[in-house]
Scaffold this motif. Structure first.
Motif, PDB file in Angstrom:
ATOM      1  N   PHE A 276       0.812  -1.213   0.000  1.00  0.00           N
ATOM      2  CA  PHE A 276       0.000   0.000   0.000  1.00  0.00           C
ATOM      3  C   PHE A 276       0.843   1.259   0.000  1.00  0.00           C
ATOM      4  O   PHE A 276       0.604   2.177  -0.781  1.00  0.00           O
ATOM      5  CB  PHE A 276      -0.931   0.022   1.216  1.00  0.00           C
ATOM      6  CG  PHE A 276      -1.797   1.259   1.277  1.00  0.00           C
ATOM      7  CD1 PHE A 276      -2.763   1.496   0.310  1.00  0.00           C
ATOM      8  CD2 PHE A 276      -1.643   2.193   2.293  1.00  0.00           C
ATOM      9  CE1 PHE A 276      -3.558   2.634   0.356  1.00  0.00           C
ATOM     10  CE2 PHE A 276      -2.434   3.331   2.347  1.00  0.00           C
ATOM     11  CZ  PHE A 276      -3.391   3.555   1.375  1.00  0.00           C
TER      12      PHE A 276
ATOM     13  N   LYS B 230       1.561   1.272  -7.446  1.00  0.00           N
ATOM     14  CA  LYS B 230       0.531   0.540  -6.715  1.00  0.00           C
ATOM     15  C   LYS B 230       0.102   1.314  -5.472  1.00  0.00           C
ATOM     16  O   LYS B 230       0.789   2.224  -5.015  1.00  0.00           O
ATOM     17  CB  LYS B 230       1.034  -0.848  -6.295  1.00  0.00           C
ATOM     18  CG  LYS B 230       1.336  -1.782  -7.443  1.00  0.00           C
ATOM     19  CD  LYS B 230       1.754  -3.158  -6.938  1.00  0.00           C
ATOM     20  CE  LYS B 230       2.027  -4.120  -8.087  1.00  0.00           C
ATOM     21  NZ  LYS B 230       2.440  -5.465  -7.589  1.00  0.00           N
ATOM     22  N   GLY B 231      -1.033   0.908  -4.905  1.00  0.00           N
ATOM     23  CA  GLY B 231      -1.474   1.428  -3.613  1.00  0.00           C
ATOM     24  C   GLY B 231      -1.566   2.936  -3.548  1.00  0.00           C
ATOM     25  O   GLY B 231      -2.010   3.607  -4.495  1.00  0.00           O
ATOM     26  N   GLU B 232      -1.142   3.476  -2.411  1.00  0.00           N
ATOM     27  CA  GLU B 232      -1.265   4.903  -2.157  1.00  0.00           C
ATOM     28  C   GLU B 232      -0.477   5.728  -3.171  1.00  0.00           C
ATOM     29  O   GLU B 232      -0.922   6.802  -3.575  1.00  0.00           O
ATOM     30  CB  GLU B 232      -0.793   5.220  -0.734  1.00  0.00           C
ATOM     31  CG  GLU B 232      -1.054   6.660  -0.316  1.00  0.00           C
ATOM     32  CD  GLU B 232      -0.524   6.986   1.067  1.00  0.00           C
ATOM     33  OE1 GLU B 232      -0.674   8.154   1.492  1.00  0.00           O
ATOM     34  OE2 GLU B 232       0.041   6.089   1.725  1.00  0.00           O
TER      35      GLU B 232
ATOM     36  N   LYS C  83       0.135   5.134  -6.357  1.00  0.00           N
ATOM     37  CA  LYS C  83      -0.628   5.211  -7.615  1.00  0.00           C
ATOM     38  C   LYS C  83      -1.926   5.991  -7.415  1.00  0.00           C
ATOM     39  O   LYS C  83      -2.316   6.802  -8.276  1.00  0.00           O
ATOM     40  CB  LYS C  83      -0.941   3.808  -8.121  1.00  0.00           C
ATOM     41  CG  LYS C  83      -1.807   3.758  -9.385  1.00  0.00           C
ATOM     42  CD  LYS C  83      -1.118   4.431 -10.560  1.00  0.00           C
ATOM     43  CE  LYS C  83      -1.779   4.045 -11.886  1.00  0.00           C
ATOM     44  NZ  LYS C  83      -3.204   4.429 -11.949  1.00  0.00           N
ATOM     45  N   ASP C  84      -2.603   5.783  -6.302  1.00  0.00           N
ATOM     46  CA  ASP C  84      -3.875   6.461  -6.066  1.00  0.00           C
ATOM     47  C   ASP C  84      -3.695   7.974  -6.006  1.00  0.00           C
ATOM     48  O   ASP C  84      -4.513   8.733  -6.544  1.00  0.00           O
ATOM     49  CB  ASP C  84      -4.516   5.949  -4.775  1.00  0.00           C
ATOM     50  CG  ASP C  84      -4.887   4.473  -4.852  1.00  0.00           C
ATOM     51  OD1 ASP C  84      -5.010   3.952  -5.979  1.00  0.00           O
ATOM     52  OD2 ASP C  84      -5.031   3.834  -3.793  1.00  0.00           O
TER      53      ASP C  84
ATOM     54  N   LYS D 226     -10.866   4.158  -3.602  1.00  0.00           N
ATOM     55  CA  LYS D 226      -9.738   3.392  -4.119  1.00  0.00           C
ATOM     56  C   LYS D 226      -8.662   3.224  -3.040  1.00  0.00           C
ATOM     57  O   LYS D 226      -8.087   2.139  -2.877  1.00  0.00           O
ATOM     58  CB  LYS D 226      -9.149   4.109  -5.340  1.00  0.00           C
ATOM     59  CG  LYS D 226      -8.081   3.311  -6.072  1.00  0.00           C
ATOM     60  CD  LYS D 226      -8.680   2.088  -6.746  1.00  0.00           C
ATOM     61  CE  LYS D 226      -7.701   1.408  -7.709  1.00  0.00           C
ATOM     62  NZ  LYS D 226      -6.518   0.866  -7.065  1.00  0.00           N
TER      63      LYS D 226
ATOM     64  N   SER E 267      -9.902   0.667  -0.558  1.00  0.00           N
ATOM     65  CA  SER E 267      -9.859  -0.694  -1.119  1.00  0.00           C
ATOM     66  C   SER E 267      -8.434  -1.244  -1.115  1.00  0.00           C
ATOM     67  O   SER E 267      -8.186  -2.379  -0.695  1.00  0.00           O
ATOM     68  CB  SER E 267     -10.398  -0.679  -2.543  1.00  0.00           C
ATOM     69  OG  SER E 267     -10.248  -1.943  -3.165  1.00  0.00           O
ATOM     70  N   ASP E 268      -7.487  -0.416  -1.534  1.00  0.00           N
ATOM     71  CA  ASP E 268      -6.081  -0.842  -1.567  1.00  0.00           C
ATOM     72  C   ASP E 268      -5.524  -1.042  -0.162  1.00  0.00           C
ATOM     73  O   ASP E 268      -4.746  -1.960   0.081  1.00  0.00           O
ATOM     74  CB  ASP E 268      -5.244   0.180  -2.335  1.00  0.00           C
ATOM     75  CG  ASP E 268      -5.536   0.182  -3.819  1.00  0.00           C
ATOM     76  OD1 ASP E 268      -6.096  -0.802  -4.331  1.00  0.00           O
ATOM     77  OD2 ASP E 268      -5.213   1.193  -4.488  1.00  0.00           O
TER      78      ASP E 268
ATOM     79  N   ALA F 159      -4.124  -4.549   1.625  1.00  0.00           N
ATOM     80  CA  ALA F 159      -2.739  -4.627   2.087  1.00  0.00           C
ATOM     81  C   ALA F 159      -2.651  -4.902   3.593  1.00  0.00           C
ATOM     82  O   ALA F 159      -1.792  -5.678   4.038  1.00  0.00           O
ATOM     83  CB  ALA F 159      -2.014  -3.313   1.769  1.00  0.00           C
TER      84      ALA F 159
END
Length: 460
Positions: free
Chosen positions: A421, A427-429, A431-432, A449, A452-453, A457
């Motif tokens: 995350f 990925k995770g935070e 990418k978000d 999002k 969810s991620d 994790a």
């Protein structure tokens, strides 16, 4: 997982007093440094320290060691000078092994291939926990532990421990609550250093009206975006909420997260405030985000860049002088107190040997830290480092404030999260928040999002 419950609880102490101390000290002194504006020397020979004779290290002639870290450029070059001093004192041969981020994955592949480095510099408390859980890491020996206890506050000892046993020496720290700016741009625009978020927005508009884009944001790298969020969230939501979100005891759909993202959008959502707009920012990596603020005289691509004290390494690659051309102010308070977020890199032993233990002992000493301190762009949590070792008044004040905080600080939230995350590119935070930078109007969508991620994790 990248977090340890036993040590994290000790780390998450209330820091309102420390935040006031750090922010106050920085606000009073960071830019009032006219007498010592030396540029950081990133190309000089290894400096000598005044305390070398106090540290006893074994003779290691014929010993070969490998140290892995994700550091590149001047940061890597400066650390190699520290390793060179260790070689000089012990007779060992030390090789720096460039690692990819996330380093825990890199180490996994090296260990699977039967070629682990002797020591790894791990940038997250959770990575230390993961290395211990996988039985990769070795506890610190008596000599390293003695040096650690002598030179570090209990808080810094705790975040390098797992289940109360010390594994990591936090050789490098960071104050990640700073905004660096082009002094000539501010002077031309008639802009002043802001103390609050509203004042930051006013300063940004003043700079924009003068013809210069206010902010440089390294959107190509996810981690600086998490740091932006953490500073806003810590100041606005407060330490207790910060701790709860760091441990995923509250959800990312919480109203406090909505408020922080909405606040961030006041900067990220104004394309004229960000160099290159969102698309340009998402193609800008961290080093370039710094140099483009301090290249081009009083007409750079941007006037300000947010990030930690380590920005000085990148400023050192320009013609700007820290303290005169390049100045800094504490991240403005969004709520009742200015935020203070810290990070760091810990030396962890993967192959137990006399040589590896000796290197950990050396890295826990003021001797090692003072070498890199003199080269600039570096901050040590070691309380016995001579402040005179730092190359300019700005860096000395930052270091003094960090040490003065003692055990009271907040560690980088994403560095406490599970790696999937909070610490994996794309990925995770990471990418978000890149997606949020691209579309800051979709607060609710990004919250869902993120949650969810995070739930996947953390496993809850």
């Amino acid at each position: 997982m990248r977090r340890t419950s036993s040590t994290t609880n000790r780390n998450r102490r209330t820091v309102k007093a420390a935040a006031g101390l750090l922010a106050g000290a920085l606000a009073l002194s960071l830019t009032a440094c006219g007498g010592d504006d030396d540029k950081s020397d990133t190309n000089g020979s290894t400096p000598t320290t005044g305390s070398g004779s106090a540290l006893s290290l074994p003779k290691l002639d014929g010993t070969s060691l490998e140290v892995a870290a994700v550091w590149t450029g001047p940061e890597q070059a400066n650390f190699k000078k520290v390793l060179a001093e260790f070689e000089k004192r012990t007779g060992a041969k030390v090789t720096f092994v460039p690692a990819q981020d996330p380093i825990i994955n890199f180490l996994g592949s090296k260990i699977a291939g039967g070629q682990p480095p002797d020591v790894a510099m791990l940038p997250q408390p959770g990575a230390i926990k993961q290395a211990v859980d996988k039985k990769w890491a070795t506890p610190l020996g008596d000599a390293a532990l003695a040096e650690l206890k002598k030179n570090y506050s209990q808080g810094w000892q705790d975040i390098g421990a797992v289940n109360g046993k010390p594994y990591g020496v936090y050789y490098k720290a960071a104050n990640k609550s700073l905004v660096w700016y082009n002094a000539q741009v501010f002077e031309n625009a008639g802009a002043s250093e802001p103390k609050t978020w509203d004042e930051l927005l006013t300063t940004a508009q003043t700079v924009y009206d003068s013809g210069v884009t206010p902010f440089s944001i390294p959107g190509a790298d996810g981690w600086p975006l998490t740091d932006w969020f953490e500073n806003v969230y810590l100041s606005q939501a407060g330490p207790e909420k910060y701790d709860q979100l760091a441990k995923h005891e509250i959800k990312w759909t919480d109203p406090s997260v909505k408020q922080a993202l909405t606040t961030l959008a006041q900067v990220w959502g104004k394309k004229d405030y960000v160099a290159g707009g969102a698309d340009g920012a998402l193609q800008t990596q961290f080093p370039n985000s710094v140099t483009q603020v301090f290249t081009g005289g009083d007409q750079p691509k941007a006037a300000m860049v947010y990030e930690g004290d380590f920005v000085q390494v990148n400023i050192g690659q320009t013609d700007a002088k820290i303290g005169t051309d390049a100045k800094v102010f504490p991240f403005p308070k969004v709520g009742s107190a200015a935020p203070v977020v810290s990070g760091g890199d810990a030396a962890v032993i993967l192959k137990d040997s006399e040589g590896a233990q000796a290197l950990a002992t050396f890295l826990a000493s003021p001797d090692a830290a003072e070498i890199q301190a003199k080269l600039g762009g570096y901050l040590s949590p070691n309380k016995n480092v001579d402040l005179a070792a730092y190359p300019n008044d700005v860096q000395r004040k930052i270091a003094q404030s960090l040490v003065a905080a003692g055990d009271d600080f907040r560690f980088d939230m994403s560095d406490q999260a599970p790696q999937a995350f909070g610490g994996t590119p794309g990925k995770g935070e990471w990418k978000d928040l890149q997606d949020f930078l691209k579309n800051p109007t979709d607060v609710a969508g990004i919250q869902k999002k993120l949650e969810s991620d995070a739930a996947a994790a953390y496993g809850n």
